[in-house]
Scaffold this active site. Sequence first.
Site, PDB file in Angstrom:
ATOM      1  N   HIS A 169      63.453 -22.669  -1.500  1.00 19.47           N
ATOM      2  CA  HIS A 169      63.830 -23.190  -2.772  1.00 19.47           C
ATOM      3  C   HIS A 169      64.868 -24.561  -2.364  1.00 19.47           C
ATOM      4  O   HIS A 169      65.525 -24.383  -0.978  1.00 19.47           O
ATOM      5  CB  HIS A 169      64.686 -22.139  -3.336  1.00 19.47           C
ATOM      6  N   HIS A 227      55.775 -17.943   1.685  1.00 21.03           N
ATOM      7  CA  HIS A 227      55.343 -18.740   0.377  1.00 21.03           C
ATOM      8  C   HIS A 227      55.248 -20.312   0.755  1.00 21.03           C
ATOM      9  O   HIS A 227      56.322 -20.803   0.779  1.00 21.03           O
ATOM     10  CB  HIS A 227      56.285 -18.409  -0.471  1.00 21.03           C
ATOM     11  N   PHE A 228      54.188 -20.997   1.004  1.00 21.41           N
ATOM     12  CA  PHE A 228      53.846 -22.316   1.080  1.00 21.41           C
ATOM     13  C   PHE A 228      54.032 -23.101  -0.059  1.00 21.41           C
ATOM     14  O   PHE A 228      53.574 -24.314  -0.339  1.00 21.41           O
ATOM     15  CB  PHE A 228      52.739 -22.550   2.284  1.00 21.41           C
ATOM     16  N   ARG A 229      54.001 -22.489  -1.348  1.00 22.61           N
ATOM     17  CA  ARG A 229      54.252 -22.940  -2.351  1.00 22.61           C
ATOM     18  C   ARG A 229      53.288 -23.817  -3.224  1.00 22.61           C
ATOM     19  O   ARG A 229      53.540 -24.344  -4.331  1.00 22.61           O
ATOM     20  CB  ARG A 229      55.668 -23.848  -2.518  1.00 22.61           C
ATOM     21  N   HIS A 255      59.158  -6.347   3.236  1.00 24.95           N
ATOM     22  CA  HIS A 255      60.593  -6.430   3.375  1.00 24.95           C
ATOM     23  C   HIS A 255      61.385  -5.181   2.971  1.00 24.95           C
ATOM     24  O   HIS A 255      62.050  -5.118   2.140  1.00 24.95           O
ATOM     25  CB  HIS A 255      61.085  -7.774   2.513  1.00 24.95           C
ATOM     26  N   ASN A 311      52.026 -15.835  -5.352  1.00 24.33           N
ATOM     27  CA  ASN A 311      52.955 -16.286  -6.539  1.00 24.33           C
ATOM     28  C   ASN A 311      52.991 -17.775  -6.666  1.00 24.33           C
ATOM     29  O   ASN A 311      54.294 -18.091  -6.455  1.00 24.33           O
ATOM     30  CB  ASN A 311      54.249 -15.415  -6.527  1.00 24.33           C
ATOM     31  N   ASP A 348      59.062 -13.666   5.408  1.00 25.43           N
ATOM     32  CA  ASP A 348      59.226 -13.907   3.744  1.00 25.43           C
ATOM     33  C   ASP A 348      59.679 -15.166   3.719  1.00 25.43           C
ATOM     34  O   ASP A 348      60.800 -15.447   2.883  1.00 25.43           O
ATOM     35  CB  ASP A 348      60.229 -12.699   3.082  1.00 25.43           C
ATOM     36  N   HIS A 394      55.397  -5.363  -2.767  1.00 24.67           N
ATOM     37  CA  HIS A 394      56.989  -5.873  -3.018  1.00 24.67           C
ATOM     38  C   HIS A 394      57.388  -4.460  -3.615  1.00 24.67           C
ATOM     39  O   HIS A 394      57.208  -4.407  -4.866  1.00 24.67           O
ATOM     40  CB  HIS A 394      57.081  -7.011  -3.878  1.00 24.67           C
ATOM     41  N   HIS A 425      53.852 -12.896   6.071  1.00 26.27           N
ATOM     42  CA  HIS A 425      54.546 -13.137   4.639  1.00 26.27           C
ATOM     43  C   HIS A 425      55.354 -14.525   4.568  1.00 26.27           C
ATOM     44  O   HIS A 425      56.332 -14.539   5.043  1.00 26.27           O
ATOM     45  CB  HIS A 425      55.535 -12.080   4.618  1.00 26.27           C
TER      46      HIS A 425
END
Length: 441
Positions: A311, A62-64, A234, A94, A307, A178, A60
């Site tokens: 940011h 988020h490499f954006r 999560h 996402n 996760d 989620h 899990h």
Amino acid sequence: MQVDLTLKNSKFPYLNELVEGDIEIKDGKIFAIKKVSSNPSEKKIDVKGKLVLPGVIDVHVHFREPGYSYKEDWETGSMAAAAGGVTTVLDMPNTNPPTLTNANLEEKRTYARKSIINFGFHFGSSKGKLNEIARAKNIVSVKVYMANKNPDLIINQVEDLEKILRLTKERKLPVTVHAEDHSTIIKLEEKIEARGLEPLKFYGKVRSRECAIKAMEKILRAYCSVGGKIHVCHVSTKEETLLLQNIKLSKPDITAEVTPHHLFLTEEEFLNKGSVGKVNPPLREEKDNIELFKAVLNGTISVVASDHAPHTLEEKEKEIEEASPGFPGVQTLLPLLLNQVNKGNISILRVCRITSENPAAIFNLKDKGKVKEGFDADLTVVDLKKSYVIRNEEMYSKCGWTPFHHKRVKGKVLLTIVNGEIAFDDAGPQKSLGKEVKVSC
Ligand code: DOR
Ligand code: ZN
């Protein structure tokens, strides 16, 4: 037979026990495991009795990219992963655009070519685009967001969950969820008089434990009526672990993960630090930390995943309603668990299961998750006795901070090997070449 690399004097998990020996690597695979290596080797590394673990598979992250490369990209995210002993990541949909169509998926594949570690992709779901799922190739799961800031991604009705389970069941493809209930969030937002409440107390009340429990109940309803494979992301409350424990007695194809922040941090610790502690689902209470850890030990929760949700600090420091939710975590996942091994709270063999073997089994990753002949040479060498302090300055993630700043841990990653090549050593992350996982379903 000449091999490419031999790890001499290794200690590693093999058939459920720790054994000592040499590991020979050829063409990116584990070629042979022997008491003493016999083949000539182009390169030899004497690891001097250190632990060689199956490389961590973080299911899990988020490499954006595409869309938010100002806070992470595939190069920086994968460098952070390699530094944390992670050899494979499974990326979430996402991004911008979200990964909802096969064209989106192909575009993301081009960005991921920069990765120095291996990777796979969760495919997104949106009510109007479910027909894309059947055509998606080599995906590790279909991700469902029961709550999200992007309304296109929200799937909150039991009937829609059932539809997705029907679409994936034949392929034995997991549906990754989620689990926070959008309708409960809306109701609570309307009910709560926000002004005057402490920022994070307010946040934890909107994204309340009821909202996680309600989502889990909906998931279980869909799962009981259709079957298929479900993986709950999560888990954050004691109550969810009890619901899971109960259902797994009769239906074991539901699995769940927990993050290190839900295991080791509480909302209270962040109350005086503005919005930086904002994360979805929110941090809870110490009693939840304890029950979640118990659930890891008794197998109710079979995966620990980061996760990793980077940011910028600027985005984190806004007022609570505006601040971005999420913590980076791919670099600190394994060290935090090794620290628990040193405290005597979990065995090293269980750490290998929850970070590598179970992830590979749940997401059908071919030839991954074990130190075994014929498997991919994705390996992590750690010094279990080395103690150090986690610091923002040492994070390779583009966002440059960690919620575990200043925490002392015992257990350090020394060397990360990806497809038989060095991706991280004492000189830092190296220019190795990550590959997409092969999904066998
Ligand atoms: O806190 C979170 N941040 N939770 C999520 O589910 C998404 C993530 C993000 O992408 O930033
Ligand atoms: Zn996430």
